[in-house]
Design an enzyme around this catalytic site. Sequence first.
Site, short mmCIF file in Angstrom:
data_model
loop_
_atom_site.label_atom_id
_atom_site.label_comp_id
_atom_site.label_asym_id
_atom_site.label_seq_id
_atom_site.Cartn_x
_atom_site.Cartn_y
_atom_site.Cartn_z
N HIS B 226 42.76 -30.60 7.26
CA HIS B 226 42.16 -31.39 6.19
C HIS B 226 43.15 -32.35 5.53
CE1 HIS B 226 38.03 -29.45 5.50
NE2 HIS B 226 38.46 -29.09 6.69
N SER B 230 40.20 -34.88 11.15
CA SER B 230 40.06 -34.68 12.58
C SER B 230 40.55 -35.89 13.37
CB SER B 230 38.60 -34.44 12.94
OG SER B 230 38.15 -33.21 12.43
N LYS B 254 25.20 -30.58 12.98
CA LYS B 254 25.62 -30.67 14.39
C LYS B 254 26.29 -29.37 14.83
CE LYS B 254 27.90 -33.85 17.56
NZ LYS B 254 28.74 -35.04 17.72
N ASP B 255 27.09 -28.78 13.94
CA ASP B 255 27.72 -27.50 14.26
C ASP B 255 26.68 -26.39 14.38
OD1 ASP B 255 30.21 -28.55 14.41
OD2 ASP B 255 30.91 -27.85 12.45
N GLU B 298 41.52 -8.55 31.42
CA GLU B 298 40.27 -9.27 31.26
C GLU B 298 40.45 -10.72 31.70
OE1 GLU B 298 37.86 -6.95 30.79
OE2 GLU B 298 37.18 -7.58 28.81
#
Lengths: 258, 438
Positions: B226, B230, B254-255, B298
Amino acid sequence: MRNIKALLAVSAIALAAGAVTVSSLSAATAPKPKAQDWSFQGLFGTFDRASLQRGFQVYKEVCSGCHGLKHVAYRNLAALGYTEAQVKAFAAEVEVTDGPNDNGEMFTRKARPSDRFKSPFPNEQAARAANNGAYPPDLSVITKARPKGTDYLYALLTTYKEEPPQGMKMPEGMFYNEAFAGQQIAMVPPLAADAVQYQDGTKATVPQMAKDVTTFLAWAAEPELEERKAMGRAVIIFLIVLTAFMYALKRKVWSDLH
Amino acid sequence: MTAPSEPTGAAPTEGSPGMIGKAKDWIDYRMPIFSFMDHELHEYPTPKNLNYWWNFGSLAGIILVIMIATGIVLAMNYTPHVDHAFNSVERIMRDVNYGWLIRYVHMNGASMFFLVVYIHIFRGLYYGSYKPPRELLWWLGIVILLLMMMTAFMGYVLPWGQMSFWGATVITNLFSAIPWVGDAIVTWLWGGFSVDNPTLQRFFSLHYLLPFVIVGVVVLHLWALHTHGSNNPLGIDRKSDKDSIPFHPYYTIKDLYGLGVLLIFYMAIVFFAPNVLGEPDNYIPANPLVTPAHIVPEWYLLPFYAILRSITFDIWFVEAKLLGVIAMFASIFILFLLPWLDFSKVRSARFRPIYKQLFWVFLVDCILLGMVGAHAPNDKVFPGIANFEYVQLGQITTAYYFAHFLILMPLLAKFEPTRPLPESISEPVLGNRAEAGE
């Protein structure tokens, strides 16, 4: 890394030297088992109740002599379609040790539905001693503990051969089995035609019994399967609708840009 | 955001109406938490051109919350003792109300977490999100990845199946490669002379602790994010207000849409194939006397396992085992140096025609490393070719992994002819996208 593997291998061999057995985990890998049709496969699969009950009968009359089912309780058998009285009767066939009582003594009593299946041997050493050094594993989660577990189990039960292929010599007390890793298994062929007499009149062929007992053990390993799939269908439909709304809302919110 | 105003006696124009509004203002004057939330989650200016690859950061955060929530419930029913761990997991599966659901969500959540985080990292690699001024943000992300790996490894040990036990044995044994003090360190890690009850108990304790450490580093990660905001698909800085949109409602919705898509995939696995990503061997109770035929981690750790096993030769007096361990750790730590290895001023691969190709080659290399990690070293890669084994493929792909960072990135940064960058986010150069092949 080679050193680590060597170290592990050496320590494992040294530790295992006392109990020379052919384990189900031997180094050779098992061939890929042939896929079968199962009532409980797919998105809508459910356990065939009649097959479950027949499979329980096979487990009870054949397998349970050597193999435990310690994570399953007698009360769980209600899921196979048995009445409460029948479940009580199944439990009561078994004597379990309980206690100590007020005098500090252990005592035996008939099993109750709340008890878990009694294992045939008190411990691994006793199991090995009674089985020529081999350890019959507990079957509670067996279909989850092998790759393609249900197909494997069916193949294991149906691919014993009386004679090993030419050039292969079987050690004393070992049997040739195509599905088993290394093709040598210590388990005596457990199923023979009419080994059990099915109460519903189904003919007890080896493939029939193998299929039934595998279905039963798949249930034992995943008793939540039917509830899981039913909930899953609802959850996925809900999520698809919700996501479609989210997408529409996203389009709407973003439409005032550009 | 307006400056906080003292609500009592002040003109009501600035304050929020009603009782709740007054309470909000009262708190905000004393601790501006609502202003802060409004600033960071609502009006937070975000580039307007983020594509769906930018969803994965918030998705990772949501999965972290799911993991902690399910994990806390599992811990209420789990017993960290070698005699009871396996049985207590079976009790969760059979007797705890919806225990099977909580466990399968948690177990597969680990896979989803890594999947989402790996996409997040590769997005950063493609669009140059590690470049100035976001180096610290990138570093904090790598710290989160390292913490995730430790947490996942220890969590995998807890059910105390065969792979739990032997995975713990192999991984802790790596530290014995450290010269002179290695064996002492391993004994210290185990709390004894083999992987045993003290090991299980400390792994449980740390498995509960580390996720909260991850939360802490995530807060720092977000703080760093922040500060400069971005990155974006064009990789250019925002020049005016026209380039930004507020985070809410544009990116919140959108998220949420992205979360819906992820949940459909995640829940399909949980409900219809909950064990497809796991090793059947882990449903066999741990047995120190029987080694599984193949000890494999894994899927999300396989590429690193492949790098570890690829060093099969001593170099001078340094043993192969130690070199393997060094290579494995180096494969992650090299990411810390990336902002300096790739000093190209252009961030986004859209304007770097050669890097754009090499990015995909690198991705394929990582997938190949994963395949190598899943196979025994002496397995044949192709059935027909006798002397090409996975160990050789592992050595080639490991060499390429490091060459990508140490050789190709610096060379590209210096010599790659880059495409012209657009003027701004809102007014890209006409036809630029078509030119860049987007």
